[in-house]
Write an enzyme that holds these catalytic residues in place. Structure first.
Site, PDB file in Angstrom:
ATOM      1  CD  GLN A   1      -2.725   1.085   2.517  1.00 43.09           C
ATOM      2  OE1 GLN A   1      -2.144   1.148   3.597  1.00 43.09           O
ATOM      3  NE2 GLN A   1      -4.022   0.998   2.417  1.00 43.09           N
ATOM      4  CB  THR A  42       2.735  -4.167   8.264  1.00 38.85           C
ATOM      5  OG1 THR A  42       3.884  -3.532   8.866  1.00 38.85           O
ATOM      6  CG2 THR A  42       2.916  -5.656   8.457  1.00 38.85           C
ATOM      7  CG  HIS A  43      -1.517  -2.229   5.152  1.00 34.33           C
ATOM      8  ND1 HIS A  43      -2.073  -0.980   5.159  1.00 34.33           N
ATOM      9  CD2 HIS A  43      -1.482  -2.612   6.452  1.00 34.33           C
ATOM     10  CE1 HIS A  43      -2.372  -0.616   6.397  1.00 34.33           C
ATOM     11  NE2 HIS A  43      -2.005  -1.584   7.199  1.00 34.33           N
ATOM     12  CB  ILE A  44       2.875  -7.374   2.213  1.00 32.24           C
ATOM     13  CG1 ILE A  44       3.972  -6.515   2.807  1.00 32.24           C
ATOM     14  CG2 ILE A  44       3.340  -8.204   1.022  1.00 32.24           C
ATOM     15  CD1 ILE A  44       4.825  -5.827   1.816  1.00 32.24           C
ATOM     16  CG  ASN A 100      -2.695  -2.921  -0.628  1.00 30.86           C
ATOM     17  OD1 ASN A 100      -3.285  -2.426   0.319  1.00 30.86           O
ATOM     18  ND2 ASN A 100      -1.564  -3.577  -0.510  1.00 30.86           N
TER      19      ASN A 100
END
Lengths: 224, 595
Positions: B341, B523-525, B563
């Site tokens: 993101q 940490t939005h993988i 995302n």
């Protein structure tokens, strides 16, 4: 076996016996009322050089105490002797390649211990004998090095960390800015101090919890 | 190799996804469930002793990169380089995984996220959609998903205020959100001092600010599993820390207390899964290194992979499950649609005369503005197709090591020495939170995950390799966010009388040409093993069941094809509830692909 190395501090500057019982190491004042703090990584000579450099990075001045009073050098010594100092928290498998550090981060092999040993060499054995202005000039030349950036960040950490890490002695760092320490709750204060300073005498984590707390650098079991 | 007695269900990973699956299966069936967690046990008692910055700075609750990291390259013409420190995202380890150290943002995605490919094609025509985007519909719609969102919110005790109850818009809530059937389980948290200015400025600009939904309980709360926890104490040791009272929803505070009573549940810590054993499209169990470092086979009838996204994807690769994605032909699905993101900002620094007590806060305490989230009210000069979500008003944390020395540019000649020290003391606690916008982040044909040919983890297994680069489109997103943030920041300065000092582009990518592995983003993988309606387009079906291995479910943000601007955790938890229903209501009744 390595000779035990110590650094001497005026006992008064270090805040007395209570603090030192937390170190968990034998501390005694000598005839001139100086205490010997056992070193884990630095030699005495190295510790004095780092102490002198730290005193220029966060000086003791009209704004108040600095790196010396906070015991920053002891903080750094403990960190470097811990798993962090030998890269137990960094991927260290090869092959080692050169790459753009702004994209891939530091790709060199130097551990924080190596970086300090090399940096101390750059500061020079005569560093402690220089005038403050001469010391500043020498530090300025190193400003862009990995060593300097690490030392500078460690000085801030050693000034502002919880005292269990052996920096921020007597919470001198927190007193400089009015940080109250790790309070458990601000429910009442949130509403009582809108735009008004909430500045109380700080308390360390072990004071707030009422028992000693062991930081990672004091753990004896291996990390990996 | 040690061979254990078979179990019915083995689950890899004990974050929210893994433990929701475990709890639902363990309490709704008689099956035995074993959860394997790579890291140590976590407890609220230990979190109290971690109200400190230094240990958290060194490794904290995160994965230790010395054991395993990822490699990165910007294009597949390059050789990837290992990230020797894991700075760009924060994968967790230990019971609860990254869901222990998370901030707690608890919003839902906008309804069109689930049908984004169709939505954009209908709105703009295929021509305006960049040709290298690989956006996909999820295969289910928001309406089918709403109840799962509610179950996630109820379990976590999300605090907030509804803005759209059954289609009725409610001022003060987020009127741009999808219709919800229930008010939030808890009312909003108490706002901080600085949030007042943010709110006023948003109103002055004609926006519709609302309290950000957060999975931090604002009052004593008992969830449907009977787990109680107190409301937030605002101690400020929240993000990157575990919550010592459990007010922040974490697997250890909202799921473990209920799971510990289940006799058919076991959690094994320090158990590192290296491979899923499978034959002829059937998973037979997993091989892991146990707490003594002994290689161990755990046979199971059903395997659930619910690790952190890159780890789940790597485990599929290491096990040879699924067809690796080929960016040149577009064939294969494993590893495709890697997204991370983006967010942008850059309005400048707000310097206040008065002290702000910024350390009194909690990590997801903030207002949101969604007037520009999703479809834009009008075309914008940057040419982006969709906008983003403003979140802010408070800082996530303000602890002395990280905050000392944060001064306006030019306030001192260098970042050390007496003048700097003086400035650092003077500006401490007087620089207010800035403005940032998180944005949809789209998958590209050329961005993907596969195994690195050179570098290995501590067991000798290949590391996962990211191939990822920003395109001109992300640069336009950063520019859009910077412009919008500047306007907002200017208004905050006006209503608060704070001094505005210009600082240049902000956010996690603004001002940088390349996707880098150095600066923390989120940490939005997401992606790598995505969900969808057909096996040639996705690795998983909409129940997160593997198309080619029906007794394998892969649960987590790996399933998300693109995302969203919103924080993903509530969506991941909701997806886990749906996957659990898939297992219990469908798969177990008729083993095979759920049709």
């Amino acid at each position: 076996m390595k000779r035990r190395e110590f650094i001497l501090f005026p006992a008064k500057a270090l805040g007395g016996a209570v603090l030192y019982s937390l170190v968990g190491e034998l501390i005694s004042a000598d005839a001139e009322d100086r205490v010997k703090v056992p070193l884990r990584f630095f030699t005495e000579e190295e510790a004095k050089i780092i102490q002198a450099a730290a005193a220029r990075i966060i000086p003791t001045d009209e704004c108040g105490p600095g790196a010396t009073e906070a015991g920053v050098v002891v903080y750094i010594d403990r960190q470097l002797a811990s798993g962090y100092g030998t890269d137990k928290y960094r991927y260290t498998k090869g092959p080692w390649v050169e790459a753009d550090e702004t994209i891939f981060g530091y790709q060199g092999r130097s551990t924080p211990q190596d970086t300090y040993r090399a940096g101390i060499g750059l500061l020079g054995k005569d560093f402690t004998a220089l005038s403050p202005e001469e010391q500043d000039r020498r530090l300025e030349k190193l400003e862009r090095t990995r060593f300097f950036q690490m030392l500078r960040d460690h000085c801030v950490e050693g000034l502002m960390c919880d005292p269990m890490h052996k920096g921020n002695k007597n919470m001198v760092g927190w007193k400089l800015i009015g940080y109250p320490g790790p309070q458990l709750s601000y429910i009442a204060e949130m509403e009582a101090y809108p735009g008004k300073a909430y500045r109380v005498a700080p308390q360390s984590l072990s004071q707030i919890l009422g028992h000693p707390v062991k930081p990672v650098e004091d753990e004896t079991k291996p990390i990996l | 190799m040690k061979r254990l007695k078979p179990t019915d269900v083995v689950i890899v990973g004990s974050g929210f996804a893994g433990l929701v699956m475990a709890k639902e299966i363990a309490s709704r069936t008689a099956l035995n469930v074993a959860v394997l967690e790579r890291g140590p046990a976590r407890s609220l008692e230990k979190y109290v002793e971690e109200m400190d910055e230094i240990d958290i700075l060194r490794v904290g609750l995160g994965q230790n990169p010395a054991e395993q990291t990822i490699t990165l390259r910007n294009t597949n013409k390059q050789t990837a380089v290992p990230l020797r420190l894991l700075a760009l995202f924060h994968p967790g380890t230990g019971t609860g995984g990254a869901s222990e150290a998370w901030a707690g943002f608890g919003e839902r995605f906008l309804p069109e996220q689930m049908v984004l490919a169709t939505h954009l094609r209908e709105k703009f025509g295929a021509k305006r959609i960049p040709p290298d985007w690989t956006i996909r519909d999820w295969g289910i719609t928001y309406d089918e998903f709403e109840d799962y969102y509610w179950r996630a919110e109820e379990m976590m005790g999300v605090s907030g205020k509804a803005g759209n109850l059954n289609g009725k818009l409610i001022p003060g809530g987020n009127i741009f959100e999808g219709p919800r059937k229930h008010e939030f389980p808890n009312p909003p948290l108490t706002p901080t001092y600085t949030m007042g200015f943010w709110y006023k400025a948003a109103l002055a600009l004609g926006y519709h600010p609302y309290p950000m939904p957060t999975a931090i309980a604002s009052q004593n709360y008992t969830n449907p599993y009977g787990v109680s926890r107190p409301g937030c104490f605002y101690s400020g040791f929240c993000i990157n820390h575990g919550c010592k009272t459990g007010a922040k929803a974490m697997p250890t505070s909202v799921l473990m207390p209920a799971l510990e009573n289940e006799k058919n549940f076991v959690l094994r810590n320090n158990s590192w899964v290296r491979k899923i054993v499978h034959r002829d499209g059937h998973a037979e169990g997993v091989v892991y290194m146990d707490e003594n470092g002994e290689e161990t086979m755990q046979p199971a009838d059903l395997v659930v992979v619910a690790a952190f996204t890159p780890d789940s994807v790597r485990l599929l690769y290491l096990s040879g499950i699924g067809d690796p994605y080929d960016p040149n032909t577009g064939d294969g699905t494993l590893g495709m649609n890697l997204t991370h993101q983006v967010n942008g900002g850059g309005g400048g620094m707000l310097v206040f005369d008065e002290p702000l007590n910024l350390f009194m806060t909690t990590s997801s305490l903030s207002y949101g503005v969604s007037d520009f989230d999703g479809d834009l009210p009008e075309d914008v000069p940057e040419g982006v197709l969709r906008g983003g979500q403003f979140t802010g008003g408070a800082v996530q944390d303000y602890l002395p090591v990280m905050s000392f020395g944060r001064i306006p540019p030019g306030a001192a000649p260098r970042n050390w020495g007496s003048e700097w020290k003086k400035a650092a003391i003077s500006y401490w606690d007087r620089i207010g939170p800035g403005v940032g916008m998180s944005m949809d982040t789209y998958p590209y044909r050329q961005n993907y995950m596969d195994l690195d040919p050179t570098y290995t983890d501590k067991w000798g297994d290949p590391l996962l390799r990211f191939t990822m680069e920003y395109t001109d489109y992300e640069q336009r997103q950063f520019a859009y966010a910077a412009r919008m943030s500047a306007q907002f920041t200017q208004k905050i300065a006006e209503v608060s009388k704070a001094k505005l000092i210009s600082t240049g582009p902000g956010g996690n990518g603004g001002g940088f040409r390349h996707y880098d592995g150095v600066r923390y983003k989120t940490t939005h993988i997401q992606g790598g093993a995505i969900m969808g309606a057909s096996p040639d387009q996705s690795a998983l079906n909409t129940w997160l069941q593997h198309w080619k291995t029906p007794n394998l479910f892969v649960v987590g943000s790996n399933a998300l094809p693109q995302n969203a601007a919103g924080h993903p955790t509530t969506t991941i938890v909701a997806l886990a509830y749906r996957a659990a229903d898939g297992v219990i209501d469908h798969y177990l009744k008729r083993p095979g692909l759920i049709g």
